[in-house]
Design an enzyme around this catalytic site. Structure first.
Site, PDB file in Angstrom:
ATOM      1  N   GLY A  10       0.835  -1.205   0.000  1.00  0.00           N
ATOM      2  CA  GLY A  10       0.000   0.000   0.000  1.00  0.00           C
ATOM      3  C   GLY A  10       0.866   1.249   0.000  1.00  0.00           C
ATOM      4  CB  THR A  16       3.035   8.720   0.011  1.00  0.00           C
ATOM      5  OG1 THR A  16       1.959   9.207   0.794  1.00  0.00           O
ATOM      6  CG2 THR A  16       2.481   8.217  -1.301  1.00  0.00           C
ATOM      7  NE  ARG A  46      -4.554   1.178 -12.840  1.00  0.00           N
ATOM      8  CZ  ARG A  46      -5.344   2.015 -13.502  1.00  0.00           C
ATOM      9  NH1 ARG A  46      -6.579   2.205 -13.093  1.00  0.00           N
ATOM     10  NH2 ARG A  46      -4.913   2.661 -14.573  1.00  0.00           N
ATOM     11  CE  LYS A 102      -7.991   2.311  10.797  1.00  0.00           C
ATOM     12  NZ  LYS A 102      -7.958   3.735  11.015  1.00  0.00           N
ATOM     13  CD  GLU A 126       1.180   2.605  19.563  1.00  0.00           C
ATOM     14  OE1 GLU A 126       1.731   1.985  20.470  1.00  0.00           O
ATOM     15  OE2 GLU A 126       0.037   3.117  19.686  1.00  0.00           O
ATOM     16  N   GLY A 131      -3.589   6.805  15.657  1.00  0.00           N
ATOM     17  CA  GLY A 131      -2.503   7.301  14.806  1.00  0.00           C
ATOM     18  C   GLY A 131      -1.166   7.412  15.502  1.00  0.00           C
ATOM     19  N   GLY A 184      -7.022  13.436   4.116  1.00  0.00           N
ATOM     20  CA  GLY A 184      -6.424  12.117   4.345  1.00  0.00           C
ATOM     21  C   GLY A 184      -6.786  11.506   5.687  1.00  0.00           C
ATOM     22  CD  GLU A 187     -10.069   4.117   7.887  1.00  0.00           C
ATOM     23  OE1 GLU A 187      -9.645   3.078   7.372  1.00  0.00           O
ATOM     24  OE2 GLU A 187      -9.337   4.890   8.529  1.00  0.00           O
ATOM     25  CE  LYS A 202      -8.711   4.274  14.640  1.00  0.00           C
ATOM     26  NZ  LYS A 202      -9.073   5.620  14.168  1.00  0.00           N
TER      27      LYS A 202
HETATM   28  N1  LIG Z   1      -5.190   7.764   6.796  1.00  0.00           N
HETATM   29  C1  LIG Z   1      -5.073   7.768   8.124  1.00  0.00           C
HETATM   30  O1  LIG Z   1      -5.126   8.808   8.788  1.00  0.00           O
HETATM   31  C2  LIG Z   1      -4.880   6.488   8.844  1.00  0.00           C
HETATM   32  C3  LIG Z   1      -4.984   5.278   8.217  1.00  0.00           C
HETATM   33  N2  LIG Z   1      -4.812   4.113   8.925  1.00  0.00           N
HETATM   34  C4  LIG Z   1      -4.915   2.835   8.244  1.00  0.00           C
HETATM   35  O2  LIG Z   1      -3.847   2.713   7.329  1.00  0.00           O
HETATM   36  C5  LIG Z   1      -4.260   1.940   6.216  1.00  0.00           C
HETATM   37  C6  LIG Z   1      -4.043   2.735   4.932  1.00  0.00           C
HETATM   38  O3  LIG Z   1      -4.760   3.932   4.986  1.00  0.00           O
HETATM   39  P1  LIG Z   1      -4.543   5.080   3.877  1.00  0.00           P
HETATM   40  O4  LIG Z   1      -3.112   5.245   3.570  1.00  0.00           O
HETATM   41  O5  LIG Z   1      -5.312   6.243   4.386  1.00  0.00           O
HETATM   42  O6  LIG Z   1      -5.301   4.417   2.640  1.00  0.00           O
HETATM   43  P2  LIG Z   1      -5.248   4.826   1.083  1.00  0.00           P
HETATM   44  O7  LIG Z   1      -6.542   4.428   0.504  1.00  0.00           O
HETATM   45  O8  LIG Z   1      -4.763   6.225   0.937  1.00  0.00           O
HETATM   46  O9  LIG Z   1      -4.102   3.865   0.508  1.00  0.00           O
HETATM   47  C7  LIG Z   1      -4.301   2.488   0.285  1.00  0.00           C
HETATM   48  C8  LIG Z   1      -3.180   1.949  -0.605  1.00  0.00           C
HETATM   49  O10 LIG Z   1      -3.349   0.542  -0.731  1.00  0.00           O
HETATM   50  C9  LIG Z   1      -3.217   0.177  -2.096  1.00  0.00           C
HETATM   51  N3  LIG Z   1      -3.999  -1.033  -2.339  1.00  0.00           N
HETATM   52  C10 LIG Z   1      -5.336  -1.187  -2.252  1.00  0.00           C
HETATM   53  N4  LIG Z   1      -5.684  -2.459  -2.533  1.00  0.00           N
HETATM   54  C11 LIG Z   1      -4.541  -3.120  -2.795  1.00  0.00           C
HETATM   55  C12 LIG Z   1      -4.225  -4.451  -3.138  1.00  0.00           C
HETATM   56  N5  LIG Z   1      -5.191  -5.369  -3.256  1.00  0.00           N
HETATM   57  N6  LIG Z   1      -2.919  -4.782  -3.353  1.00  0.00           N
HETATM   58  C13 LIG Z   1      -1.952  -3.848  -3.233  1.00  0.00           C
HETATM   59  N7  LIG Z   1      -2.184  -2.566  -2.883  1.00  0.00           N
HETATM   60  C14 LIG Z   1      -3.465  -2.205  -2.667  1.00  0.00           C
HETATM   61  C15 LIG Z   1      -3.697   1.362  -2.887  1.00  0.00           C
HETATM   62  O11 LIG Z   1      -3.132   1.336  -4.186  1.00  0.00           O
HETATM   63  C16 LIG Z   1      -3.153   2.518  -2.013  1.00  0.00           C
HETATM   64  O12 LIG Z   1      -1.808   2.766  -2.389  1.00  0.00           O
HETATM   65  C17 LIG Z   1      -5.722   1.557   6.489  1.00  0.00           C
HETATM   66  O13 LIG Z   1      -5.747   0.324   7.165  1.00  0.00           O
HETATM   67  C18 LIG Z   1      -6.178   2.656   7.428  1.00  0.00           C
HETATM   68  O14 LIG Z   1      -7.251   2.252   8.246  1.00  0.00           O
HETATM   69  C19 LIG Z   1      -4.508   4.111  10.266  1.00  0.00           C
HETATM   70  C20 LIG Z   1      -4.397   5.282  10.949  1.00  0.00           C
HETATM   71  C21 LIG Z   1      -4.600   6.565  10.306  1.00  0.00           C
HETATM   72  N1  LIG Z   2     -10.123   7.263   9.521  1.00  0.00           N
HETATM   73  C1  LIG Z   2      -9.386   7.225  10.743  1.00  0.00           C
HETATM   74  C2  LIG Z   2      -7.935   7.272  10.445  1.00  0.00           C
HETATM   75  C3  LIG Z   2      -7.115   6.912  11.599  1.00  0.00           C
HETATM   76  O1  LIG Z   2      -7.227   5.873  12.213  1.00  0.00           O
HETATM   77  C4  LIG Z   2      -9.764   8.415  11.610  1.00  0.00           C
HETATM   78  O2  LIG Z   2     -10.430   9.315  11.110  1.00  0.00           O
HETATM   79  O3  LIG Z   2      -9.413   8.404  12.781  1.00  0.00           O
HETATM   80 NA    NA Z   3      -1.104   4.824  18.073  1.00  0.00          NA
END
Ligand SMILES: NC(=O)C1=CN([C@@H]2O[C@H](COP(=O)(O)OP(=O)(O)OC[C@H]3O[C@@H](n4cnc5c(N)ncnc54)[C@H](O)[C@@H]3O)[C@@H](O)[C@H]2O)C=CC1
Ligand SMILES: N[C@@H](CC=O)C(=O)O
Ligand code: NA
Length: 425
Positions: A10, A16, A46, A102, A126, A131, A184, A187, A202
């Site tokens: 991902g 990133t 992609r 989570k 963690e 976060g 960002g 979800e 959570k």
């Molecule tokens: N965005 C946030 O503030 C936070 C996110 N998280 C968790 O982190 C994880 C990622 O979140 P984000 O970065 O926001 O999501 P996002 O949607 O921005 O990124 C997801 C990535 O996974 C890739 N992806 C999707 N399906 C795939 C597959 N089958 N094979 C390979 N790659 C695949 C996509 O191409 C993308 O690069 C989630 O579990 C989310 O709950 C946890 C805490 C905070």
């Molecule tokens: N979508 C979640 C991302 C972090 O866990 C949130 O808004 O808290």
């Molecule tokens: Na944490």
């Protein structure tokens, strides 16, 4: 020193930032971990759409990357499948896993820890709760000698961002949600945030660690914020309160209760001033007393900070042939249904303004053994508004009371029902 090879699954909001920090802090991370940390591949859906990361590392073959010669798999994809299978494969093959997921951890931590145990690999997550805030490690390690009785707080940044904006500027719900997605915080499917699923996952993770009991998302009572109206927020303000989506994990005797729902809290409560996408969590433990954890609960860089912290821990364990903590579910406490949980309610009713209305409403409360803490009546026209705040009572008794009150001839409408937290009961 042999490098620690890392596969990243991902590369969106969080991924990133993980790539950026791995690059910018390579020397420091190597010094802290005891070996260089080498990113060997990045799996995305992609590859052609990711121009800001090294092209030669990108692949659409996540399973192939997991099966390649790597020591650690960092997962920031999200969702259950195919991630569950990818991580089980990694752990069974002895590759340690760092995940921010989570939803998966709240459903499958048992089988993931079992797979990690089979091979001696590590499982760290963690970033999955609150976060950037170091919360799981303190609960699991620093408080391992204490008895935790309660964990309560704001664990979803998106809903806190929305509720704060509605409270501070009267902002519109759907526009604010779009803004939270753009920043960002939300979800991929933001209903996970607004309907409380994210916070429930959570809460399940927090309760599992705090109470040494396996709690899954299905065990958590859940209500989201989509029913919270501007009128509720104004009503709360009139009473010196504000509305927050709370996750509450409590130890009650030999059982635990875990719930997520919007609640009114006093404006003087420390959680009331937690704004935007910030999270804050109170922990109460018998010997330690009250502890508070506060910080950025969502967003790419804050979440990547927690991921990197876990990655360094995993790398250190590899370098020094150590192991991270395993699942601790020995207490196996029963999970109480919401009906048995004692809460307080705030009720707002539209009633006919005539003699005896208050008495008929109060009689229903008395019949269900629900004690009234405060009543306020407003209006001198045909309709009046009646606001009632109760003392703590079993949730089931409160629900039956509300159902019966709604059927009284003098009650035109139950305008809102909300739990009240953070005050003496
Ligand atoms: N965005 C946030 O503030 C936070 C996110 N998280 C968790 O982190 C994880 C990622 O979140 P984000 O970065 O926001 O999501 P996002 O949607 O921005 O990124 C997801 C990535 O996974 C890739 N992806 C999707 N399906 C795939 C597959 N089958 N094979 C390979 N790659 C695949 C996509 O191409 C993308 O690069 C989630 O579990 C989310 O709950 C946890 C805490 C905070
Ligand atoms: N979508 C979640 C991302 C972090 O866990 C949130 O808004 O808290
Ligand atoms: Na944490």
């Amino acid at each position: 020193m042999k490098p620690i090879k890392v596969a990243l699954l991902g590369c969106g909001t969080v991924g990133t930032q993980v790539v950026r920090l791995l690059d910018e802090q390579a020397d420091d991370l190597a010094a802290r971990a005891g070996a260089p940390i080498e990113l060997t591949g990045i799996a995305v859906r992609r590859p052609d759409r990711h121009r800001d990361v090294p092209k030669d590392l990108l692949t659409a073959d996540a399973a192939g990357l997991v099966a390649s010669d790597v020591d650690v798999v960092v997962e920031v994809i999200g969702g259950i499948e195919p991630v569950r299978t990818l991580l089980l494969d990694a752990l069974r093959a002895g590759k340690s896993v760092v995940s921010a997921n989570k939803a998966l951890l709240a459903e499958s931590s048992g089988e993931l820890f079992a797979a990690a145990d089979e091979s001696g690999a590590d499982l760290y997550f963690e970033a999955a709760v609150a976060g950037a805030i170091p919360l799981l490690r303190p609960l699991r390690e620093s408080l391992a000698g204490d008895r935790i009785t309660r964990v309560m707080g704001i664990v979803n940044g998106t809903t806190n961002y929305i509720l704060s904006a509605m409270d501070e500027t009267g902002a519109n719900y759907s526009e604010t949600l779009e803004e939270a997605s753009r920043l960002g915080y939300a979800e991929a499917d933001p209903t996970a945030d607004v309907d409380g699923y994210d916070a429930a996952s959570k809460a399940a993770i927090l309760a599992s660690i705090a109470f040494h009991t396996r709690v899954t998302a299905n065990d958590v009572y859940r209500e989201g914020i989509s029913a919270v109206t501007s009128a509720d927020i104004v009503a709360a303000r009139t009473l010196g309160r504000t509305i927050k989506l709370l996750a509450i994990c409590e130890r009650v005797g030999d059982s635990v209760a875990v719930r997520v729902h919007p609640a009114m809290i006093p404006r003087s409560h420390p959680l009331a001033s937690v704004g935007g996408a910030f999270n804050a969590v109170f922990v109460e433990a018998e010997a330690a007393g009250q502890l508070m954890f506060y910080g950025q609960g969502a967003g790419g860089a804050p979440t990547a900070s927690a991921v990197l912290g876990d990655l360094v821990a995993v790398a250190r364990n590899r370098v020094h042939s150590g192991r991270g903590p395993r699942e601790s579910a020995y207490a196996a406490l029963e999970v109480r249904p919401i009906g048995q949980v004692r809460t307080r309610y705030h009720l707002s009713l539209d009633v006919a303004d005539r003699a005896g209305v208050l008495a008929s409403v109060a009689a229903v409360f008395a019949e269900h053994d629900v004690s009234i803490a405060a009543v306020r009546q407003e209006g001198r026209t045909a309709d009046a508004s009646l606001v009632i705040v109760t003392h703590a009572a079993p949730d089931a008794a409160l629900k039956s009371t509300v159902d019966k009150v709604a059927g009284l001839p003098a009650v035109r409408e139950v305008v809102s029902v909300m739990r009240v937290e953070g005050e003496e009961s």
